[in-house]
Write a protein that holds these residues in place. Sequence first.
Motif, short mmCIF file in Angstrom:
data_model
loop_
_atom_site.label_atom_id
_atom_site.label_comp_id
_atom_site.label_asym_id
_atom_site.label_seq_id
_atom_site.Cartn_x
_atom_site.Cartn_y
_atom_site.Cartn_z
N MET A 1 -29.08 -9.21 18.79
CA MET A 1 -29.85 -8.71 19.91
C MET A 1 -31.33 -8.77 19.55
SD MET A 1 -29.58 -7.05 23.11
CE MET A 1 -27.85 -7.25 23.11
N LEU A 2 -32.13 -9.16 20.49
CA LEU A 2 -33.57 -9.27 20.28
C LEU A 2 -34.20 -7.90 20.13
CD1 LEU A 2 -34.36 -11.91 23.03
CD2 LEU A 2 -34.22 -12.31 20.57
N SER A 3 -35.30 -7.84 19.45
CA SER A 3 -36.02 -6.58 19.32
C SER A 3 -36.61 -6.19 20.67
CB SER A 3 -37.14 -6.69 18.28
OG SER A 3 -38.20 -7.45 18.81
N ASN A 4 -36.86 -4.92 20.85
CA ASN A 4 -37.43 -4.43 22.12
C ASN A 4 -38.77 -5.08 22.42
OD1 ASN A 4 -35.24 -2.77 22.43
ND2 ASN A 4 -36.29 -0.91 21.86
N HIS A 57 -30.54 -7.54 30.05
CA HIS A 57 -29.22 -7.48 30.68
C HIS A 57 -29.25 -8.07 32.09
CE1 HIS A 57 -25.32 -5.77 31.84
NE2 HIS A 57 -25.92 -5.15 32.84
N LEU A 58 -30.30 -7.73 32.84
CA LEU A 58 -30.41 -8.19 34.23
C LEU A 58 -31.06 -9.56 34.34
CD1 LEU A 58 -31.65 -4.81 35.74
CD2 LEU A 58 -29.32 -5.75 35.88
N GLY A 59 -31.80 -9.94 33.30
CA GLY A 59 -32.49 -11.22 33.33
C GLY A 59 -33.72 -11.22 34.22
N GLU A 60 -34.30 -10.05 34.43
CA GLU A 60 -35.49 -9.94 35.27
C GLU A 60 -36.27 -8.69 34.90
OE1 GLU A 60 -34.61 -8.31 39.43
OE2 GLU A 60 -32.64 -9.04 38.81
N SER A 61 -37.51 -8.65 35.33
CA SER A 61 -38.34 -7.48 35.10
C SER A 61 -37.74 -6.28 35.81
CB SER A 61 -39.75 -7.76 35.63
OG SER A 61 -40.59 -6.68 35.37
N TRP A 78 -25.24 -0.51 28.56
CA TRP A 78 -26.26 0.16 27.74
C TRP A 78 -25.60 1.02 26.67
CZ3 TRP A 78 -30.77 0.73 25.67
CH2 TRP A 78 -31.25 1.98 25.30
N LEU A 79 -24.59 1.80 27.07
CA LEU A 79 -23.90 2.66 26.11
C LEU A 79 -23.19 1.85 25.03
CD1 LEU A 79 -22.48 5.37 28.54
CD2 LEU A 79 -24.44 5.57 26.98
N ALA A 80 -22.59 0.72 25.42
CA ALA A 80 -21.92 -0.15 24.44
C ALA A 80 -22.95 -0.72 23.47
CB ALA A 80 -21.18 -1.27 25.15
N TYR A 81 -24.10 -1.13 23.99
CA TYR A 81 -25.17 -1.64 23.14
C TYR A 81 -25.61 -0.57 22.14
CZ TYR A 81 -29.97 -2.86 21.85
OH TYR A 81 -31.12 -3.10 21.16
N ARG A 82 -25.81 0.63 22.63
CA ARG A 82 -26.23 1.73 21.75
C ARG A 82 -25.15 2.03 20.71
NH1 ARG A 82 -31.30 4.07 21.80
NH2 ARG A 82 -30.38 6.12 21.68
#
Length: 91
Positions: A1-4, A57-61, A78-82
Amino acid sequence: MLSNLVIASICNVRNEKMQTITDDWLEWLTHSRGMAAKTVAAYRRDVEGFLAFMAEHLGESVTLKRLAELQTTDFRSWLAYRSNQELSNSS
């Protein structure tokens, strides 16, 4: 996963309007609710992390309109990612 930071750069998640809304909310928490600086800083990290994840996740701003359209599956992602980041359940 990319950094924030990379995600924010790619997806322009930190658009001016969302940044203003986030800043206003954090100011309200600080001054109206009297929250401690460390608590507000943690909230900022959480919100910015969530917005960065959603942008990827959405591929958009992320906009307020787009946030209002989120589905249960988006929050589960989001919860799975966390969870995959091995954070505690209270994080």
